[in-house]
Write a protein that holds these residues in place. Structure first.
Motif, PDB file in Angstrom:
ATOM      1  N   LYS A  24      39.776  33.776  43.355  1.00  0.00           N
ATOM      2  CA  LYS A  24      39.386  33.868  41.942  1.00  0.00           C
ATOM      3  C   LYS A  24      40.429  34.663  41.174  1.00  0.00           C
ATOM      4  N   LEU A  25      40.848  34.129  40.027  1.00  0.00           N
ATOM      5  CA  LEU A  25      41.787  34.814  39.153  1.00  0.00           C
ATOM      6  C   LEU A  25      41.256  34.707  37.733  1.00  0.00           C
ATOM      7  N   GLY A  26      41.180  35.828  37.033  1.00  0.00           N
ATOM      8  CA  GLY A  26      40.610  35.776  35.698  1.00  0.00           C
ATOM      9  C   GLY A  26      41.076  36.890  34.795  1.00  0.00           C
ATOM     10  N   LEU A  27      40.692  36.763  33.535  1.00  0.00           N
ATOM     11  CA  LEU A  27      40.971  37.743  32.494  1.00  0.00           C
ATOM     12  C   LEU A  27      39.662  38.060  31.789  1.00  0.00           C
ATOM     13  N   HIS A  28      39.532  39.301  31.329  1.00  0.00           N
ATOM     14  CA  HIS A  28      38.380  39.658  30.513  1.00  0.00           C
ATOM     15  C   HIS A  28      38.791  40.691  29.475  1.00  0.00           C
ATOM     16  N   ALA A  29      38.026  40.747  28.414  1.00  0.00           N
ATOM     17  CA  ALA A  29      38.272  41.704  27.329  1.00  0.00           C
ATOM     18  C   ALA A  29      36.926  42.187  26.819  1.00  0.00           C
ATOM     19  N   GLY A  45      41.247  43.287  30.937  1.00  0.00           N
ATOM     20  CA  GLY A  45      41.261  43.404  32.389  1.00  0.00           C
ATOM     21  C   GLY A  45      41.753  42.140  33.061  1.00  0.00           C
ATOM     22  N   LEU A  46      42.210  42.324  34.265  1.00  0.00           N
ATOM     23  CA  LEU A  46      42.641  41.251  35.150  1.00  0.00           C
ATOM     24  C   LEU A  46      41.738  41.297  36.370  1.00  0.00           C
ATOM     25  N   ASP A  47      41.222  40.153  36.781  1.00  0.00           N
ATOM     26  CA  ASP A  47      40.350  40.064  37.952  1.00  0.00           C
ATOM     27  C   ASP A  47      41.039  39.252  39.034  1.00  0.00           C
ATOM     28  N   LEU A  48      40.964  39.724  40.280  1.00  0.00           N
ATOM     29  CA  LEU A  48      41.496  39.015  41.432  1.00  0.00           C
ATOM     30  C   LEU A  48      40.530  39.241  42.579  1.00  0.00           C
ATOM     31  N   GLY A  49      40.128  38.168  43.222  1.00  0.00           N
ATOM     32  CA  GLY A  49      39.191  38.309  44.329  1.00  0.00           C
ATOM     33  C   GLY A  49      39.137  37.061  45.181  1.00  0.00           C
ATOM     34  N   GLY A  65      41.662  44.305  40.729  1.00  0.00           N
ATOM     35  CA  GLY A  65      42.193  43.916  39.427  1.00  0.00           C
ATOM     36  C   GLY A  65      42.749  45.119  38.700  1.00  0.00           C
ATOM     37  N   LEU A  66      42.724  45.040  37.400  1.00  0.00           N
ATOM     38  CA  LEU A  66      43.196  46.121  36.544  1.00  0.00           C
ATOM     39  C   LEU A  66      42.319  46.172  35.310  1.00  0.00           C
ATOM     40  N   ILE A  67      41.895  47.364  34.948  1.00  0.00           N
ATOM     41  CA  ILE A  67      41.148  47.594  33.715  1.00  0.00           C
ATOM     42  C   ILE A  67      42.024  48.502  32.856  1.00  0.00           C
ATOM     43  N   TYR A  68      42.285  48.090  31.619  1.00  0.00           N
ATOM     44  CA  TYR A  68      43.174  48.851  30.743  1.00  0.00           C
ATOM     45  C   TYR A  68      42.488  49.063  29.397  1.00  0.00           C
ATOM     46  N   GLY A  69      42.216  50.318  29.074  1.00  0.00           N
ATOM     47  CA  GLY A  69      41.617  50.665  27.788  1.00  0.00           C
ATOM     48  C   GLY A  69      42.665  51.226  26.848  1.00  0.00           C
ATOM     49  N   ARG A 151      31.796  62.059  32.847  1.00  0.00           N
ATOM     50  CA  ARG A 151      31.459  61.000  31.894  1.00  0.00           C
ATOM     51  C   ARG A 151      31.347  59.666  32.620  1.00  0.00           C
ATOM     52  N   THR A 152      30.975  58.650  31.861  1.00  0.00           N
ATOM     53  CA  THR A 152      30.880  57.305  32.426  1.00  0.00           C
ATOM     54  C   THR A 152      31.674  56.340  31.565  1.00  0.00           C
ATOM     55  N   TRP A 153      32.525  55.539  32.206  1.00  0.00           N
ATOM     56  CA  TRP A 153      33.256  54.462  31.541  1.00  0.00           C
ATOM     57  C   TRP A 153      32.295  53.288  31.462  1.00  0.00           C
ATOM     58  N   ASN A 154      31.945  52.856  30.253  1.00  0.00           N
ATOM     59  CA  ASN A 154      31.029  51.741  30.028  1.00  0.00           C
ATOM     60  C   ASN A 154      31.672  50.744  29.083  1.00  0.00           C
ATOM     61  N   THR A 155      31.693  49.482  29.471  1.00  0.00           N
ATOM     62  CA  THR A 155      32.194  48.439  28.586  1.00  0.00           C
ATOM     63  C   THR A 155      31.330  47.193  28.723  1.00  0.00           C
ATOM     64  N   VAL A 156      31.308  46.401  27.680  1.00  0.00           N
ATOM     65  CA  VAL A 156      30.710  45.073  27.694  1.00  0.00           C
ATOM     66  C   VAL A 156      31.861  44.098  27.516  1.00  0.00           C
ATOM     67  N   THR A 157      31.964  43.116  28.424  1.00  0.00           N
ATOM     68  CA  THR A 157      33.129  42.240  28.410  1.00  0.00           C
ATOM     69  C   THR A 157      32.754  40.769  28.463  1.00  0.00           C
TER      70      THR A 157
END
Length: 169
Positions: A24-29, A45-49, A65-69, A151-157
């Protein structure tokens, strides 16, 4: 109770062939919420699995993957300095359930390694709902949480994912 559990197991493994095995290869924002809302304007973000079909409707796999804020430079018409971008590399196990041939739900869970200075990372979890757009293409909606020390990193993507299958010839 035993009968109910047996019915549930046979239902999961006895449904049509819906599982989506492969790379699986994907992108999310998405947008940050709660603790990082005032510091981060947007995340990508980049997803790889890789997923293995355990049955006909259950997939189990690994993901990274990678999550970039991106830091928020403007707050209420003022330029803010001193904020930094936030980055994570999630290392997780993945579970997906396919109750139909075009809809899935599941979760990724593991650890989010912090990459930027002062970011030690934390426990990572990401519930996901996905809808197939084609035989190998999915659009998904997810919530990402990384439990940091204070703290907590929270995102909706919103994301796009493509599956690559390798067949033996």
């Amino acid at each position: 109770m035993k009968h109910l559990i047996l019915v549930f197991i046979f239902t999961l493994f006895g449904m049509g062939s819906y599982a989506q095995e492969g790379l699986k290869l994907g992108l999310h924002a998405g947008l940050p919420i709660d603790d990082f809302n005032d510091e981060i304007s947007l995340m990508v973000g980049l997803d790889l699995g890789y997923m293995w079909a355990l049955g006909e409707v259950v997939d189990l796999g690994i993901s990274t993957g990678l999550i970039y804020g991106f830091k928020d430079s403007f707050q209420s018409d003022e330029i803010v300095s001193g904020l930094t971008d936030v980055q994570f590399v999630p290392l997780a196990a993945s579970l997906r359930i396919w109750p139909s041939n075009s809809f899935s739900f599941g979760i990724d869970g593991g650890y989010g390694l912090g990459l930027n200075k002062g970011n030690e990372g934390g426990i990572y979890y990401r519930p996901i709902i996905g809808v197939l757009l084609g035989p190998m293409t999915e659009i998904n909606l997810s919530y990402t949480g990384i439990q940091l020390e204070n703290r907590t990193w929270n995102t909706v993507t919103l994301g796009f994912l493509h599956t690559f299958q390798f067949k033996d010839y």
